[in-house]
Design a protein around this motif. Structure first.
Motif, short mmCIF file in Angstrom:
data_model
loop_
_atom_site.label_atom_id
_atom_site.label_comp_id
_atom_site.label_asym_id
_atom_site.label_seq_id
_atom_site.Cartn_x
_atom_site.Cartn_y
_atom_site.Cartn_z
N LEU A 115 0.83 -1.20 0.00
CA LEU A 115 0.00 0.00 0.00
C LEU A 115 0.86 1.25 0.00
N PHE A 116 1.95 1.22 0.76
CA PHE A 116 2.85 2.38 0.83
C PHE A 116 3.44 2.69 -0.54
N LYS A 117 3.80 1.63 -1.26
CA LYS A 117 4.38 1.80 -2.60
C LYS A 117 3.34 2.32 -3.58
N LYS A 118 2.13 1.80 -3.50
CA LYS A 118 1.06 2.20 -4.42
C LYS A 118 0.49 3.58 -4.08
N ALA A 119 0.42 3.89 -2.78
CA ALA A 119 -0.23 5.12 -2.36
C ALA A 119 0.57 6.36 -2.72
N PHE A 179 -8.23 -4.50 0.84
CA PHE A 179 -8.74 -4.49 -0.53
C PHE A 179 -9.54 -3.23 -0.84
N LYS A 180 -10.22 -2.70 0.19
CA LYS A 180 -10.96 -1.45 0.01
C LYS A 180 -10.01 -0.30 -0.30
N PHE A 181 -8.93 -0.19 0.46
CA PHE A 181 -7.98 0.89 0.23
C PHE A 181 -7.22 0.68 -1.08
N LYS A 183 -8.43 -0.69 -3.73
CA LYS A 183 -9.35 -0.29 -4.80
C LYS A 183 -9.39 1.22 -4.94
N GLU A 184 -9.39 1.94 -3.80
CA GLU A 184 -9.41 3.40 -3.83
C GLU A 184 -8.15 3.95 -4.50
N ILE A 185 -7.02 3.36 -4.18
CA ILE A 185 -5.75 3.82 -4.77
C ILE A 185 -5.75 3.60 -6.28
N CYS A 186 -6.17 2.41 -6.68
CA CYS A 186 -6.17 2.08 -8.11
C CYS A 186 -7.13 2.98 -8.90
N SER A 187 -8.29 3.28 -8.30
CA SER A 187 -9.27 4.11 -9.00
C SER A 187 -8.78 5.55 -9.14
N LYS A 188 -8.03 6.05 -8.13
CA LYS A 188 -7.52 7.40 -8.18
C LYS A 188 -6.30 7.53 -9.10
N SER A 189 -5.54 6.42 -9.21
CA SER A 189 -4.33 6.49 -10.03
C SER A 189 -4.58 6.20 -11.49
N THR A 190 -5.77 5.66 -11.80
CA THR A 190 -6.08 5.34 -13.20
C THR A 190 -6.48 6.63 -13.96
N PRO A 191 -5.76 6.97 -15.02
CA PRO A 191 -6.07 8.21 -15.75
C PRO A 191 -7.42 8.09 -16.43
N PRO A 192 -8.16 9.21 -16.54
CA PRO A 192 -9.47 9.17 -17.18
C PRO A 192 -9.34 8.85 -18.67
N LYS A 193 -10.32 8.12 -19.17
CA LYS A 193 -10.30 7.76 -20.59
C LYS A 193 -10.59 8.99 -21.45
N PRO A 194 -9.90 9.12 -22.59
CA PRO A 194 -10.14 10.27 -23.46
C PRO A 194 -11.54 10.21 -24.07
N MET A 195 -12.13 11.39 -24.20
CA MET A 195 -13.49 11.47 -24.77
C MET A 195 -13.48 11.12 -26.26
#
Length: 195
Positions: A115-119, A179-181, A183-195
């Motif tokens: 988590l420390f590495k991902k966060a 797993f909850k945290f 998931k939060e890290i992965c969702s925040k680090s994933t760049p938004p898809k281009p329109m």
């Protein structure tokens, strides 16, 4: 570096320094003299009280530092590990406690490192109520066994078993939190898809 060294961090350092004091007093105590065991228990009690004071002061006066985030859990885990090892040396039948403790801490260390590495710069989740209760219960049980060597062996094993069961419960409760945290890290680090 000076700003990193404050009262809470000094208390964490004191806890680290108290570990060899406790180990020496406990392992050299004379079985015929319960007062020597109570002295080692007193050292452990002082260590626990500095842990409580450390957390209260750090939160109340906003003295939480990166150094403190390392020193505080390090002092906690090394103290608990030392207690488990000392009890196992004097009472080999308590080996299950040491194995359980080491297994839990190894798993949580690996999860924490992940988590420390991902966060990266995101704050890590703080300890939950069940983690704090588990630590409190561990200290009450081990302090009782150390301070009162004349305690009935069956009662001591029952107390340790209750602590061990709550340790398993705590570990199980932390799994969904991990797993909850994650998931939060992965969702925040994933760049938004281009329109």
């Amino acid at each position: 570096m000076r700003s990193q060294f404050n009262v809470p961090n000094a208390l964490s350092l004191i806890r680290l320094l108290l570990i060899p004091v406790f180990v020496t007093l406990y392992l050299t105590a004379d079985e015929q003299d319960p007062a020597q065991y109570r002295l080692s228990a007193l050292v452990l009690l002082i260590s626990g009280l500095t842990d409580v004071a450390d957390g209260i002061i750090a939160r109340k006066y906003h003295l939480i530092t990166p150094l403190g985030k390392v020193l505080d859990p390090l002092a906690d885990k090394l103290t608990q590990a030392s207690v488990c090892i000392c009890l196992t040396i004097r009472f080999p039948s308590y080996l299950f406690l040491l194995i359980l403790f080491l297994s839990k801490e190894l798993c949580m260390l690996c999860a924490g490192a992940f988590l420390f590495k991902k966060a990266q710069d995101k704050p890590l989740p703080s300890a939950k109520w069940f983690g704090k209760v588990n630590t409190f219960l561990f200290h009450v049980v081990t302090l009782s066994i150390i301070a009162f060597p004349e305690l009935n062996p069956t009662a001591a094993v029952c107390m340790l078993s209750i602590s061990a069961l709550f340790t398993l419960f705590t570990f199980a409760m932390y799994i969904p939190e991990f797993f909850k945290f994650k998931k939060e890290i992965c969702s925040k680090s994933t760049p938004p898809k281009p329109m």
